[in-house]
Design an enzyme around this catalytic site. Structure first.
Site, mmCIF file in Angstrom:
data_model
loop_
_atom_site.group_PDB
_atom_site.id
_atom_site.type_symbol
_atom_site.label_atom_id
_atom_site.label_comp_id
_atom_site.label_asym_id
_atom_site.label_seq_id
_atom_site.Cartn_x
_atom_site.Cartn_y
_atom_site.Cartn_z
ATOM 1 N N ASP A 627 30.470 38.985 44.116
ATOM 2 C CA ASP A 627 29.497 38.041 44.650
ATOM 3 C C ASP A 627 30.186 36.690 44.725
ATOM 4 O O ASP A 627 30.200 35.963 43.751
ATOM 5 C CB ASP A 627 28.280 37.998 43.702
ATOM 6 C CG ASP A 627 27.324 36.847 43.998
ATOM 7 O OD1 ASP A 627 27.371 36.338 45.132
ATOM 8 O OD2 ASP A 627 26.551 36.463 43.099
HETATM 9 N N1 LIG Z 1 33.898 37.068 44.120
HETATM 10 C C1 LIG Z 1 33.601 37.348 42.884
HETATM 11 O O1 LIG Z 1 32.683 38.095 42.650
HETATM 12 C C2 LIG Z 1 34.380 36.764 41.770
HETATM 13 C C3 LIG Z 1 34.075 37.171 40.473
HETATM 14 C C4 LIG Z 1 34.877 36.708 39.433
HETATM 15 C C5 LIG Z 1 35.886 35.819 39.685
HETATM 16 N N2 LIG Z 1 36.114 35.405 40.954
HETATM 17 C C6 LIG Z 1 37.190 34.467 41.232
HETATM 18 O O2 LIG Z 1 38.410 35.148 40.998
HETATM 19 C C7 LIG Z 1 39.364 34.250 40.437
HETATM 20 C C8 LIG Z 1 39.865 34.818 39.127
HETATM 21 O O3 LIG Z 1 38.792 34.946 38.236
HETATM 22 P P1 LIG Z 1 39.021 35.209 36.665
HETATM 23 O O4 LIG Z 1 37.696 35.449 36.102
HETATM 24 O O5 LIG Z 1 40.094 36.216 36.478
HETATM 25 O O6 LIG Z 1 39.553 33.785 36.254
HETATM 26 P P2 LIG Z 1 40.305 33.363 34.907
HETATM 27 O O7 LIG Z 1 39.956 31.960 34.669
HETATM 28 O O8 LIG Z 1 40.056 34.360 33.846
HETATM 29 O O9 LIG Z 1 41.806 33.481 35.346
HETATM 30 C C9 LIG Z 1 42.480 32.489 36.052
HETATM 31 C C10 LIG Z 1 43.954 32.783 35.901
HETATM 32 O O10 LIG Z 1 44.667 31.777 36.583
HETATM 33 C C11 LIG Z 1 45.748 31.353 35.765
HETATM 34 N N3 LIG Z 1 46.051 29.969 36.085
HETATM 35 C C12 LIG Z 1 45.215 28.937 36.058
HETATM 36 N N4 LIG Z 1 45.863 27.821 36.429
HETATM 37 C C13 LIG Z 1 47.132 28.194 36.703
HETATM 38 C C14 LIG Z 1 48.290 27.494 37.122
HETATM 39 N N5 LIG Z 1 48.273 26.203 37.367
HETATM 40 N N6 LIG Z 1 49.429 28.187 37.283
HETATM 41 C C15 LIG Z 1 49.480 29.527 37.048
HETATM 42 N N7 LIG Z 1 48.409 30.204 36.646
HETATM 43 C C16 LIG Z 1 47.251 29.562 36.475
HETATM 44 C C17 LIG Z 1 45.245 31.502 34.372
HETATM 45 O O11 LIG Z 1 46.344 31.641 33.501
HETATM 46 C C18 LIG Z 1 44.442 32.778 34.473
HETATM 47 O O12 LIG Z 1 45.285 33.862 34.268
HETATM 48 C C19 LIG Z 1 38.654 32.930 40.304
HETATM 49 O O13 LIG Z 1 38.920 32.157 41.436
HETATM 50 C C20 LIG Z 1 37.197 33.305 40.290
HETATM 51 O O14 LIG Z 1 36.374 32.269 40.706
HETATM 52 C C21 LIG Z 1 35.387 35.858 41.988
HETATM 53 N N1 LIG Z 2 26.564 35.218 40.683
HETATM 54 C C1 LIG Z 2 26.941 36.113 39.635
HETATM 55 C C2 LIG Z 2 28.278 36.757 39.895
HETATM 56 C C3 LIG Z 2 29.350 35.761 40.016
HETATM 57 C C4 LIG Z 2 30.702 36.321 40.270
HETATM 58 C C5 LIG Z 2 31.648 35.188 40.389
HETATM 59 N N2 LIG Z 2 31.589 34.546 41.666
HETATM 60 C C6 LIG Z 2 32.115 33.234 41.726
HETATM 61 C C7 LIG Z 2 33.078 33.069 42.838
HETATM 62 C C8 LIG Z 2 33.698 31.738 42.772
HETATM 63 C C9 LIG Z 2 34.881 31.582 43.638
HETATM 64 O O1 LIG Z 2 35.949 31.960 43.189
HETATM 65 O O2 LIG Z 2 34.740 31.063 44.743
HETATM 66 C C10 LIG Z 2 30.988 32.263 41.850
HETATM 67 O O3 LIG Z 2 31.171 31.117 41.534
HETATM 68 O O4 LIG Z 2 29.916 32.697 42.261
HETATM 69 C C11 LIG Z 2 26.988 35.415 38.296
HETATM 70 O O5 LIG Z 2 27.143 34.208 38.268
HETATM 71 O O6 LIG Z 2 26.855 36.080 37.282
#
Ligand SMILES: NC(=O)c1ccc[n+]([C@@H]2O[C@H](COP(=O)([O-])OP(=O)(O)OC[C@H]3O[C@@H](n4cnc5c(N)ncnc54)[C@H](O)[C@@H]3O)[C@@H](O)[C@H]2O)c1
Ligand SMILES: N[C@@H](CCCCN[C@@H](CCC(=O)O)C(=O)O)C(=O)O
Length: 949
Positions: A627
């Site tokens: 999402d």
């Molecule tokens: N679409 C979705 O449903 C959804 C859901 C979860 C997360 N996301 C997105 O996916 C991405 C990853 O999520 P996550 O939960 O694994 O995030 P997280 O915060 O757990 O991981 C981020 C990673 O980036 C690394 N990092 C941060 N700054 C850095 C830098 N300057 N240089 C090198 N590495 C760096 C960190 O070490 C970490 O490993 C995020 O952008 C998050 O918003 C999207």
């Molecule tokens: N809306 C749900 C699922 C969120 C999953 C993470 N999505 C991020 C994506 C952000 C990004 O990397 O652009 C969000 O912020 O909704 C919840 O909050 O529990």
């Protein structure tokens, strides 16, 4: 010429009469001139005899190398003659040299051209130029796709003899004389009966108890159930052997009888399990081998002395052994045997592997180069990851010769000729210079024609395309003509070849959701992955579990140049960094023309790059997670289907929450982090826009959306609330639902979350502005001190004064104060180093709200779509996705984000997604395969529909 054909079982039988044969019906057996060891022929004297008795002339090119003597061919009616130009069909085992080709003839041999193998392309060019008809034995298959001519059995027989010889040498190097010392290499025997005799003699000595006791019972494991494995077992049977079930292997390997050897035949169901549930379903496996893994490394290999591998390995099928497995297996065993200096124990159980399949980098991952008949053995030292050319030192003895049947050429020739003979006459009666369509071939022969009349046949046109696209980087697997195996369809073959090309993926970030991305992509051994992240320990923990993965510890923001050179070296970048980093990454991808995928929103900062992305001709996919991600895909599947039946979309709402499973919602927030904590916190202060009953609702940034929270009762058993998520209205157009009066995307939480979070907002803790006082260079602050600053009182204030000031700032909300205290925000714990207050709070909360051991998360997504049908009826459709995290495995969040991302990455790598520019997953060609593939990963959703008047 009169011919009458009848077809039985797909074979074409020619009813013949001497007088009908045209004078041109001459067959030639050519001299094998490419390999020194090639002593086989495609037909034996008995086949020549039948042909000559049928009235055909058979020419045999003279050769002192051929194992069957010329005089036997002469006795059979063959004519030894150098000049074979009068023959209409020229048969051999292996390819002829280009300069020996004769134009417009029919040729049959193993051409090794169907993978566009570079070494044979000039031969193919010459064949085309000289308008030769090329029939390739490897492509002669029956209606089930099984090869009808092959040397498989003799590969098995020779392989078994060789490895027994090798074991003799290896045991000797380890300090043991064994009866195996009297078994030679397969080619040292005139025929297999002589070899059987030698093996029996060794077996007799074993049965007399002459195997050294300190080596313990010997176990041999045969993989595969085809002719290769059968041939090997046939030879093994000459030993005093007992075949046991795989589950008995452990027992016999410890306490078996030393006067015999033990064998186990391993079928797929013995060692393959679906990763998801540990089951084996043959039909499912055939469709989705990538969902399975082999338990060979843990259940079988530790109890195996010698593995005889006779399975054909294909891309995406599980390996038997990886390098890491070998490392684990090469550890000393503690056996019951009493060892002394002169009578040592074995260094480890797994001593030898005879990889008859000879698939380099295949089911035995570390078998990267075939051995040869001249130099048949090498040792694989797993610790050093090196192969050395000897039977001494540490490691596993390996034998992986890819032309084994050439060691037993007489029997191999007779066996092969028996299978080929039924097809010889139709090949012989055809005219190489006539159009292929006019030839009366059976399907077996016709489908094996690669080239004819100067062109590739339709099924093999892909070879030319492959040559153009894959000129230098072909996977040149070992020849497989000696195995009784079949490639699937030509299309699949070509596709798999495309996949064979090594691809390089750069994964940025090693955080919450990166695991499944690596897990999925590393299923394909042709993908090499680099993972770069700023968090060293997290990076190491993530990457150590997977093969073909290199970890790079770096700050990609601070070291832009390094990022750029890293991007340049890869075919695709997946950014799972905090979303604020994506524009920088995208710029590097644009400059280096490398595709990019993120799971993040297509933010204005990313959108700004649209033109440059298009100019660079690259693909940048955003919103490919849960999402955003799965919500879009599930919505679009439903919307597209509705439109297909002429329905109009009147409303759309989608709510999603990543939550702790209800039984673990045990804190004031009823929340635990399953993705980027800072992202979670910042979402509480976003602005939001949505459409409700035709009216646009705007909620300003700064926390107001927490006040617009409503109760969510689609799953009444759960105590859920929801609040709007960003600008929902911007999806009206891309979804094609401008007709909807309601359009709302929102976030789900357990009731109480918004209220508690509201307290942090009031205290100014969700503030992303730079806050230098929290940097690593300034003296550390305690939470109490920071809170004093936030509420504007002296840092030295008493606890009670701070509490009172905070209470007042919270508008005297007791539950909010309780949560602040519970988190220790009024105490003396140091505030983590961070760029901003929200950054520090995220780190602190991450420590306070972890998923404990055995605790799991949960994803809930609910899409509701209102439709109006052309009949006027209204229909409410709902799609529910509920996924739980695996106990001590991947979280539901990681799976539902990581798998879509990884699947999309694979689709881009494989050319399945080739749209250029900025892409989000709204089109059927993208969401269709992704939804299907995520289902296979256990991400299953249900739909429900209510029709109203
Ligand atoms: N679409 C979705 O449903 C959804 C859901 C979860 C997360 N996301 C997105 O996916 C991405 C990853 O999520 P996550 O939960 O694994 O995030 P997280 O915060 O757990 O991981 C981020 C990673 O980036 C690394 N990092 C941060 N700054 C850095 C830098 N300057 N240089 C090198 N590495 C760096 C960190 O070490 C970490 O490993 C995020 O952008 C998050 O918003 C999207
Ligand atoms: N809306 C749900 C699922 C969120 C999953 C993470 N999505 C991020 C994506 C952000 C990004 O990397 O652009 C969000 O912020 O909704 C919840 O909050 O529990």
């Amino acid at each position: 010429m009169l011919r009458a054909f009848s077809h039985t079982n797909g074979r074409c039988v020619v009813h013949h009469c001497k007088c009908w044969h045209h004078h041109k019906s001459v067959l030639a057996i050519r001299r094998e001139d490419v390999s020194a060891w090639e002593r086989r022929a495609p037909l034996a004297p008995k086949h020549v005899k039948e042909l000559t008795q049928m009235g055909y002339k058979v020419l045999v090119q003279p050769s002192n190398r051929r194992a069957i003597h010329e005089k036997d061919y002469v006795k059979a009616g063959g004519i030894i003659q150098e000049d074979i130009s009068e023959a209409s069909l020229i048969v051999g085992v292996k390819r002829p040299p280009e300069d020996k080709l004769i134009p417009k003839k029919n040729y049959a041999f193993f051409s090794h051209t169907i993978k566009a193998q570079e070494a044979n392309m000039s031969l193919l060019d010459e064949i085309l130029r000289q308008e030769i008809r090329l029939i390739d034995y490897e492509k002669m298959v029956d209606h089930k796709g099984m090869r009808v001519v092959a040397f498989g059995k003799w590969a098995g027989v020779a392989g078994m003899i060789n490895i027994l010889h090798g074991l003799g040498l290896r045991f000797l190097a380890l300090g043991h004389h064994t009866p195996f010392m009297h078994i030679g290499m397969a080619h040292n025997y005139r025929n297999s009966s002589q070899a059987v005799q030698a093996v029996r003699d060794a077996g007799y000595e074993i049965s007399l108890g002459l195997m050294p006791k300190s080596v313990g019972p010997l176990t041999f494991v045969f993989t595969g159930t085809g002719n290769v494995s059968k041939g090997a077992q046939e030879m093994f049977n000459a030993l005093p052997c007992e075949f046991v079930e795989p589950h008995d292997l452990k027992e016999v390997s410890k306490s078996g009888d030393l006067r015999k050897v033990y064998g186990t035949v391993l079928s797929r169901h013995h060692h393959l399990v679906r990763k998801r549930d540990g089951m084996y379903d043959p039909a499912d496996y055939d469709k989705h081998p990538e969902l399975y893994t082999s338990r060979f490394n843990t259940d079988i290999a530790p109890y195996t002395t010698c593995l005889i591998n006779g399975i054909y390995w294909e891309q995406h099928t599980p390996r038997l052994l990886s390098r890491q497995d070998a490392q684990k297996l090469l550890v000393p065993i503690k056996s019951a045997a009493i060892a002394t200096e002169g009578c040592p124990e074995l260094p480890h159980k797994l001593l030898a592997i005879c990889d008859i399949s000879a698939d380099t980098g295949g089911s035995i991952e570390f078998m990267t180069e075939c051995t040869t008949i001249d130099s048949p053995f090498c040792m694989y030292d797993a610790d050093q990851h090196i192969i050395h050319d000897s039977v001494e030192g540490s490691g596993i003895l390996m034998c992986s010769i890819d032309n084994l049947p050439a060691q037993l050429p007489i029997e191999a020739t007779e066996y092969f000729g028996d299978m080929l003979f039924p097809y010889i006459e139709e090949m012989l009666l055809s005219e190489g210079s006539q159009p292929l369509e006019s030839q009366n071939y059976s399907s077996v022969v016709r489908d094996a024609v690669i080239a004819s009349n100067g062109s590739l046949t339709a099924k093999f046109e892909y070879i030319q395309k492959l040559r153009e696209t894959r000129k230098s980087s072909l996977c040149q697997h070992c020849c497989s003509e000696d195995l009784h195996i079949t490639a699937t369809s030509y299309k699949e073959y070509a596709q798999s070849l495309n996949m064979d090309k090594k691809k390089r993926v750069l994964l940025l970030g090693s955080g919450y959701v990166s695991g499944p991305v690596l897990e999925y992509l590393t299923r394909d051994s042709n993908i090499d992955i680099t993972v770069a992240s700023i968090m060293k320990e997290q990076l190491e923990q993530l990457t150590e579990k997977y093969n073909n993965v290199t970890a790079v510890h770096m700050d990609v923001i601070k070291h832009e140049e390094n990022l750029s050179s890293l991007v340049k070296k890869h075919d695709l970048v997946i950014s799972l960094l905090p979303y604020s980093a994506h524009p920088l990454v995208a710029k590097k991808c644009i400059n280096n023309k490398v595709n990019l995928i993120t799971a993040s929103y297509l933010t204005p900062a990313m959108k700004e790059l649209q033109e440059s992305v298009e100019d660079a001709g690259i693909t940048v996919i955003s919103e490919m997670g849960l999402d955003p991600g799965l919500d879009h895909m599930l919505a679009m599947e439903c919307i597209d289907k509705a439109k297909e039946v002429g329905a109009m979309i009147v409303s759309y709402t989608s709510f999603c929450g990543g939550l702790p499973a209800p039984e673990h919602s045990d804190n004031p927030l009823r929340y635990k982090f399953s993705w980027s904590p800072q992202g979670v916190l910042l979402n509480t202060v976003q602005s939001a826009t949505y459409l409700k009953n035709g009216e646009i609702v705007n909620i300003p940034a700064g926390g107001a959306l927490l006040d617009s929270v409503t109760s969510m009762d689609f799953f009444p058993g759960l105590n859920l609330e929801g609040f709007p998520n960003r600008d929902s209205t911007k999806y009206a157009e891309p979804y094609g639902i401008q007709t909807a009066h309601t359009l709302l995307r929102g976030t789900l939480r357990y009731k109480g979350y918004s209220k508690t979070m509201g307290g942090f907002v009031k205290l100014g803790l969700i503030n992303p502005d730079p806050y230098p006082l929290l940097s690593s260079t300034t003296p550390p602050l305690t939470w109490k001190e920071l809170m004093c600053k936030q509420v504007g009182i002296k840092l030295s204030a008493e606890y009670s004064a701070l509490k009172e000031a905070v209470f007042s700032k919270l508008g005297k909300d007791e539950s909010q104060l309780e949560a602040v205290e519970w988190l220790g925000l009024l105490g003396d714990e140091p505030v983590p180093v961070a760029d901003s207050i929200v950054g520090a709070l995220a780190k602190h909360m991450e420590m306070k709200l972890p998923f404990g051991t055995g605790e799991r998360d949960m994803i809930i997504m609910r899409n509701e779509i209102g439709l109006r049908h052309p009949s006027g009826h209204l229909e409410d459709k709902s799609i529910s996705l509920v996924v739980y995290g695996d106990n001590n495995g991947y979280s539901a969040m990681a799976k539902t984000v990581g798998y879509p991302t990884a699947i999309a990455a694979k689709m881009v790598l494989d050319g399945e997604i080739n749209a250029k520019g900025m892409v989000i997953p709204l089109t059927k060609n993208i969401y269709g395969p992704i939804l299907e593939r995520v289902r296979a990963e256990g991400i299953v959703y249900s739909t429900h529909s209510v029709i109203k008047q």
